[in-house]
Design an enzyme around this catalytic site. Structure first.
Site, PDB file in Angstrom:
ATOM      1  N   THR A 145      37.786  25.739  48.932  1.00 14.34           N
ATOM      2  CA  THR A 145      37.394  25.715  47.522  1.00 14.34           C
ATOM      3  C   THR A 145      37.154  24.305  47.024  1.00 14.34           C
ATOM      4  O   THR A 145      36.320  24.083  46.153  1.00 14.34           O
ATOM      5  CB  THR A 145      38.501  26.394  46.682  1.00 14.34           C
ATOM      6  OG1 THR A 145      38.545  27.757  47.068  1.00 14.34           O
ATOM      7  CG2 THR A 145      38.234  26.315  45.200  1.00 14.34           C
TER       8      THR A 145
ATOM      9  N   SER B  73      38.702  28.784  54.539  1.00  7.73           N
ATOM     10  CA  SER B  73      39.811  28.573  55.480  1.00  7.73           C
ATOM     11  C   SER B  73      40.285  29.860  56.152  1.00  7.73           C
ATOM     12  O   SER B  73      41.028  29.807  57.127  1.00  7.73           O
ATOM     13  CB  SER B  73      40.980  27.858  54.804  1.00  7.73           C
ATOM     14  OG  SER B  73      41.690  28.697  53.943  1.00  7.73           O
TER      15      SER B  73
ATOM     16  N   THR C 210      42.753  26.577  50.648  1.00 12.97           N
ATOM     17  CA  THR C 210      44.185  26.761  50.386  1.00 12.97           C
ATOM     18  C   THR C 210      44.761  28.019  51.033  1.00 12.97           C
ATOM     19  O   THR C 210      45.964  28.110  51.217  1.00 12.97           O
ATOM     20  CB  THR C 210      44.458  26.823  48.873  1.00 12.97           C
ATOM     21  OG1 THR C 210      43.742  27.929  48.318  1.00 12.97           O
ATOM     22  CG2 THR C 210      44.058  25.536  48.181  1.00 12.97           C
ATOM     23  N   ASP C 211      43.883  28.987  51.370  1.00 12.52           N
ATOM     24  CA  ASP C 211      44.407  30.267  51.873  1.00 12.52           C
ATOM     25  C   ASP C 211      45.287  30.091  53.113  1.00 12.52           C
ATOM     26  O   ASP C 211      46.325  30.744  53.250  1.00 12.52           O
ATOM     27  CB  ASP C 211      43.259  31.226  52.225  1.00 12.52           C
ATOM     28  CG  ASP C 211      42.531  31.731  50.985  1.00 12.52           C
ATOM     29  OD1 ASP C 211      43.020  31.485  49.874  1.00 12.52           O
ATOM     30  OD2 ASP C 211      41.479  32.380  51.150  1.00 12.52           O
TER      31      ASP C 211
HETATM   32  N1  ASP Z   1      39.161  31.037  50.158  1.00  9.86           N
HETATM   33  C1  ASP Z   1      39.345  29.632  49.915  1.00  9.86           C
HETATM   34  C2  ASP Z   1      39.729  28.987  51.238  1.00  9.86           C
HETATM   35  O1  ASP Z   1      40.832  29.109  51.649  1.00  9.86           O
HETATM   36  C3  ASP Z   1      40.411  29.435  48.904  1.00  9.86           C
HETATM   37  C4  ASP Z   1      40.734  28.015  48.571  1.00  9.86           C
HETATM   38  O2  ASP Z   1      40.360  27.067  49.234  1.00  9.86           O
HETATM   39  O3  ASP Z   1      41.441  27.821  47.562  1.00  9.86           O
HETATM   40  O4  ASP Z   1      38.902  28.372  51.845  1.00  9.86           O
END
Ligand code: ASP
Length: 340
Positions: free
Chosen positions: A27, A73, A106-107
């Site tokens: 993200t 991610s 973040t995932d």
């Molecule tokens: N779906 C995104 C990821 O993990 C979520 C994020 O980065 O906050 O790449």
């Protein structure tokens, strides 16, 4: 800037550190409708755009930008992990580089942080960060997270502390950190053990350190690993079908982590299948879906299971994959779960 010009510049500015920023997507590099925080596409901006958005980054460090990949991610794989770890290990031998920042979705950021904590062979700071709002949102959190991370990675105070995560002004240990919110910007926590410290205006304030073994002191070396064994996480809930356990092993899992209820518990029907699998030589780790506390040995679940300590199921899976590169013996794997 070339390496030579960086070295020359440092002779006159010896205090400004050189930080490698390795971008993987997520993200923080996401783009969507202007102003909106949802329904965007992760992994759209490249590493240079991210660093440019982190206003002031070039005033606090020489940045060496490297694009490792640019993915959501959830699409990070063991191959990305090995590439990241090898890149860090190799770049860390360069005396010009003072530290590393990895931008990451973040995932699964907590899994990558723990993997790197177990395999990078450097005392130079390695810091992961990301964002909950895409770069095109109103008030994106990525630029500040990245700026604070670059400051931490360039700080001599951050050396030798293992892999860290900087998020929303907190510094977290790569072993203990977990994502705790699906959308809020204060999205990470280390549950029972708290954060390691705070980042305030680019200055680290440290309070806590994990006593678990990490980085240069572990037995894992990515140079010896061509491929990480596959393991599966089986989530227990009321009436969960124990057939999932056999299915996972038949589908290629070389080990199973159970996200059990309470203190790593599951039904009698699961217990029968787990004991049968463990007796057939498939290492099984009991962990908990709760998110706090630890798992202790319980005779009711058979003699040769591994207890997952306080690791979240997804982190127990990281350690089990690495453990399986060295042994299948549950007793030896247990010593790793006690140590790391
Ligand atoms: N779906 C995104 C990821 O993990 C979520 C994020 O980065 O906050 O790449």
């Amino acid at each position: 800037m070339t390496i030579d010009s960086i070295s020359a510049f440092r002779e006159v500015n010896p205090k400004l550190p050189t930080v490698a920023v390795l971008a993987t997507g997520g993200t923080i590099a996401g783009a969507g409708s202007l102003g909106k925080a949802t329904n965007y596409r992760p992994g759209q901006l490249d590493v240079n755009a991210l660093v440019d958005m982190a206003e002031g980054a070039h005033d606090i460090a020489y940045v060496r930008a490297v694009q490792i990949c640019n993915v959501n991610s959830d699409d990070i794989t063991a191959d990305h992990w090995l590439a990241l770890a090898r890149t860090i290990n190799e770049m860390a031998t360069d005396p010009v580089i003072d530290g590393f920042v990895i931008t990451h979705g973040t995932d699964t950021l907590d899994e990558t942080a723990y993997f790197l904590n177990l395999v990078v062979k450097t005392e130079k700071p390695v810091v992961l960060t990301g964002a909950m709002r895409p770069a095109t949102a109103t008030s994106p959190d990525g630029p500040m997270n990245l700026l604070q991370s670059i400051a931490l990675a360039g700080s001599p105070q951050a050396r030798g502390r293992g892999v860290m995560v900087v998020f929303s002004d907190g510094i977290f240990g790569g072993r203990d950190v977990r994502k705790i919110s699906t959308f809020q910007t204060d999205a990470f926590s280390a549950s029972d053990f708290g954060c390691m410290g705070y980042m305030i205006d680019g200055v680290p304030h440290f309070y806590n350190a994990s006593s678990k073994v990490h980085t240069i002191a572990t037995e894992f070396n990515v140079n010896d690993i061509d491929e990480l064994p596959n393991v599966a996480v089986a989530y227990f809930a009321i009436d969960a079908n124990p057939g999932i356990l056999d299915f996972l092993v038949k589908s290629g899992a070389r080990g199973i982590v159970i996200a059990g209820a309470g203190s790593g518990c599951y039904s009698k029907a699961w217990n029968e299948r787990v004991i049968a699998l463990a007796s057939s030589g498939v290492p099984v780790v009991r962990s908990s879906r709760i998110g706090a506390g630890m798992i202790t040995h319980d005779d009711a679940y058979g003699g040769n299971l591994v207890t997952g300590n306080d690791l979240a199921p997804q982190k127990a899976a990281v350690l089990l994959r690495l453990a399986l590169t060295r042994t299948n013996d549950p007793a030896l794997i247990q010593t790793m779960f006690d140590r790391y």
